[in-house]
Design an enzyme around this catalytic site. Structure first.
Site, PDB file in Angstrom:
ATOM      1  N   LYS A   1      43.719  17.171  97.094  1.00  0.00           N
ATOM      2  CA  LYS A   1      44.409  17.709  95.917  1.00  0.00           C
ATOM      3  C   LYS A   1      43.943  19.130  95.611  1.00  0.00           C
ATOM      4  O   LYS A   1      44.763  20.045  95.452  1.00  0.00           O
ATOM      5  CB  LYS A   1      44.154  16.811  94.711  1.00  0.00           C
ATOM      6  CG  LYS A   1      44.678  17.372  93.383  1.00  0.00           C
ATOM      7  CD  LYS A   1      44.329  16.487  92.215  1.00  0.00           C
ATOM      8  CE  LYS A   1      42.929  16.729  91.690  1.00  0.00           C
ATOM      9  NZ  LYS A   1      42.866  17.881  90.765  1.00  0.00           N
ATOM     10  N   ASN A   2      42.634  19.322  95.512  1.00  0.00           N
ATOM     11  CA  ASN A   2      42.118  20.630  95.122  1.00  0.00           C
ATOM     12  C   ASN A   2      42.412  21.704  96.158  1.00  0.00           C
ATOM     13  O   ASN A   2      42.580  22.878  95.824  1.00  0.00           O
ATOM     14  CB  ASN A   2      40.618  20.543  94.856  1.00  0.00           C
ATOM     15  CG  ASN A   2      40.305  19.766  93.579  1.00  0.00           C
ATOM     16  OD1 ASN A   2      41.173  19.590  92.731  1.00  0.00           O
ATOM     17  ND2 ASN A   2      39.088  19.282  93.449  1.00  0.00           N
TER      18      ASN A   2
ATOM     19  N   CYS B   1      41.556  18.658  82.352  1.00  0.00           N
ATOM     20  CA  CYS B   1      40.624  17.631  81.894  1.00  0.00           C
ATOM     21  C   CYS B   1      39.622  18.204  80.890  1.00  0.00           C
ATOM     22  O   CYS B   1      39.171  19.345  81.033  1.00  0.00           O
ATOM     23  CB  CYS B   1      39.844  17.035  83.075  1.00  0.00           C
ATOM     24  SG  CYS B   1      40.789  15.855  84.050  1.00  0.00           S
TER      25      CYS B   1
ATOM     26  N   ARG C   1      34.675  25.440  81.129  1.00  0.00           N
ATOM     27  CA  ARG C   1      35.246  25.969  82.374  1.00  0.00           C
ATOM     28  C   ARG C   1      36.042  27.253  82.129  1.00  0.00           C
ATOM     29  O   ARG C   1      37.237  27.328  82.399  1.00  0.00           O
ATOM     30  CB  ARG C   1      36.118  24.908  83.061  1.00  0.00           C
ATOM     31  CG  ARG C   1      35.346  23.683  83.464  1.00  0.00           C
ATOM     32  CD  ARG C   1      36.035  22.904  84.552  1.00  0.00           C
ATOM     33  NE  ARG C   1      37.152  22.142  84.059  1.00  0.00           N
ATOM     34  CZ  ARG C   1      37.894  21.336  84.798  1.00  0.00           C
ATOM     35  NH1 ARG C   1      37.647  21.199  86.085  1.00  0.00           N
ATOM     36  NH2 ARG C   1      38.893  20.683  84.303  1.00  0.00           N
TER      37      ARG C   1
ATOM     38  N   ASP D   1      32.318  15.966  91.270  1.00  0.00           N
ATOM     39  CA  ASP D   1      33.498  15.102  91.204  1.00  0.00           C
ATOM     40  C   ASP D   1      33.250  13.695  91.726  1.00  0.00           C
ATOM     41  O   ASP D   1      34.157  12.862  91.713  1.00  0.00           O
ATOM     42  CB  ASP D   1      34.664  15.738  91.979  1.00  0.00           C
ATOM     43  CG  ASP D   1      35.374  16.809  91.164  1.00  0.00           C
ATOM     44  OD1 ASP D   1      35.089  16.929  89.955  1.00  0.00           O
ATOM     45  OD2 ASP D   1      36.217  17.521  91.733  1.00  0.00           O
TER      46      ASP D   1
ATOM     47  N   ARG E   1      46.721  11.892  88.443  1.00  0.00           N
ATOM     48  CA  ARG E   1      46.579  13.308  88.782  1.00  0.00           C
ATOM     49  C   ARG E   1      45.867  13.499  90.117  1.00  0.00           C
ATOM     50  O   ARG E   1      46.021  14.551  90.741  1.00  0.00           O
ATOM     51  CB  ARG E   1      45.808  14.042  87.682  1.00  0.00           C
ATOM     52  CG  ARG E   1      46.557  14.218  86.378  1.00  0.00           C
ATOM     53  CD  ARG E   1      45.765  15.066  85.397  1.00  0.00           C
ATOM     54  NE  ARG E   1      45.295  16.266  86.046  1.00  0.00           N
ATOM     55  CZ  ARG E   1      44.035  16.680  86.062  1.00  0.00           C
ATOM     56  NH1 ARG E   1      43.097  15.979  85.452  1.00  0.00           N
ATOM     57  NH2 ARG E   1      43.696  17.789  86.692  1.00  0.00           N
TER      58      ARG E   1
END
Length: 421
Positions: free
Chosen positions: A22-23, A118, A123, A308, A400
């Site tokens: 995903k990232n 999130c 961040r 993560d 997600r």
């Protein structure tokens, strides 16, 4: 609203295919903005975040077609008609900020809303902006938007990130491909997603060296072309599924897994007594004993233990023999899953950025609530090792980042189902 029901059912046996990252995909998709030639991404994950990025790119005038069930993305930015990324889309996902660098590099101006995502800490995007300013960009933050201009075009610069930032490294890496002269990024992120993006940009004609190290050098070119690029396997999904047999017992082969993507994590699993072996098709993970051993964790930028995977590893430690200390050094406010695990009988004490977990013999199923993406899957893992039924609500967080997770776990014998709300 949908919920997921998990019933502890003993050891798992079988295989689980690992999706594209995903990232990585969320950084690769904005690369289309750098060129008017087509970009094709294969092995793309089918996730809500990918659909959000698709909507954002389409709002700028890009064309995005999902082929082969969504596993191939065909992108083209030959007819962009906007350089404004609106709040209504950007607020849904922090990765939306990654359109800033490409738009600024190609068009000399961009307006991008400050992003959402999130709730796992501030961040901030200041590192993105400071690096682009070093390349000659002028930034004005007003009305919740970043108004960026580079009237004479971006120019190469030497910039050292004061903190390692994956997103800022990706954003500036893309921008630097079309800047005049040479850009040197020091203290750059080393994650596999950075390497994957650099490889894709190189296929498009970029001149890049040093990806995967802390110093990346980019020689700007006048234009980039098209390319076809496979998205790297998702190391976070891989690590998550590696934890399924670790917490429930049994043996599972994670298809497409590579040790180099998760070496520090695999080393930590070995410390707990779980065996991880590279096979021809992926990674096989086996737990033979009744309980794993407690092991301490400190989250660090790659190649260290991934933030993560901290929530998922905490779920494993909840049933470990002994006491583990987990220290979160990447994001603040990332222990929101701890109260939910406690509802299942876990013994967890949180003090600032440190959590002390004392393992119990068995967790108990309970109604729990997802607070963010990785927290949600940690509760599913805990449910695999719990007595009775665990009901997880707010699963939109889960969607997600995990593709067909119920189906993949059921294939190994887990009792898990989605209940439509």
């Amino acid at each position: 609203m949908d919920s997921i029901v998990v019933t502890g059912n003993g050891p798992l046996q079988g295989e689980i295919p690992v999706a594209g990252a995903k990232n990585a995909c969320l950084a690769l998709m904005p690369a289309t903005l750098l060129s008017d030639a087509p970009l094709t991404l294969t092995n793309a994950p089918r996730l809500s975040d990918i659909r959000t990025m698709t909507a954002l790119l389409e709002s700028l005038g890009a064309e995005v077609a999902a082929l082969q069930g969504g596993q191939v993305l065909a992108l083209s930015s030959h007819a962009l008609d906007s350089q404004r990324a609106d709040y209504d889309i950007v607020r849904k996902m922090r990765a939306s900020i990654l359109v800033l660098g490409p738009l600024l590099a190609r068009y000399g101006h961009a307006e991008v809303s400050l992003p959402g995502g999130c709730a796992i800490g501030a961040r901030p995007v200041d590192l993105h902006l400071r690096a682009l300013e070093a390349m000659g960009a002028e930034m004005d933050l007003r009305d919740g938007y970043v108004h960026a201009r580079a009237p004479g075009g971006l120019r190469g610069a030497i910039f050292e990130f004061p903190l390692v930032s994956v997103g800022a490294t990706e954003n500036v890496l893309m921008a630097a491909t079309l800047a005049r002269g040479t850009t040197v990024l020091k203290n750059a992120a080393r994650e596999p997603e950075i390497v994957d993006l650099a490889q894709c940009l190189r296929r498009m004609g970029a001149q890049i060296e040093g990806e995967g190290t802390s110093t990346i050098t980019i020689d700007g070119v006048d234009t980039l072309g098209g390319a076809t690029h496979p998205v790297v396997a998702d190391r976070i999904e891989l690590g998550t599924f590696m934890l399924a047999p670790a917490i429930a017992g049994g043996s599972v082969e994670c298809l497409g897994g590579r040790m180099d993507l998760v070496q520090s994590f695999a080393d930590k699993l070995a410390e707990t007594g779980v065996e991880v072996v590279q096979t021809e098709r992926g990674l096989r993970v086996t737990r033979t004993g009744d309980r794993v051993r407690a092991a301490n964790v400190v989250t660090e930028p790659f190649p260290g233990f991934p933030t993560d995977l901290q929530a998922q590893f905490m779920a494993l430690m909840c049933t470990a023999d002994g006491t583990a200390v987990l220290e979160e050094r990447i994001f603040e406010n990332r222990f929101m899953h701890a109260p939910e695990l406690t509802r299942m009988g876990a013994r967890i004490e949180v003090h600032g950025g440190t959590a002390k977990v004392t393992g119990v013999a068995r967790l108990r199923g309970a109604p729990v609530m997802a607070t963010d993406l990785r927290a949600s899957v940690s509760l599913i893992l805990a449910g695999l090792a719990a007595e009775g039924e665990t009901v997880l609500s707010r699963v939109y967080h889960l969607d997600r980042g995990y593709e067909r997770i119920e189906e993949k776990l059921r294939g190994c014998g887990a009792r898990i189902e989605r209940v439509k709300g």
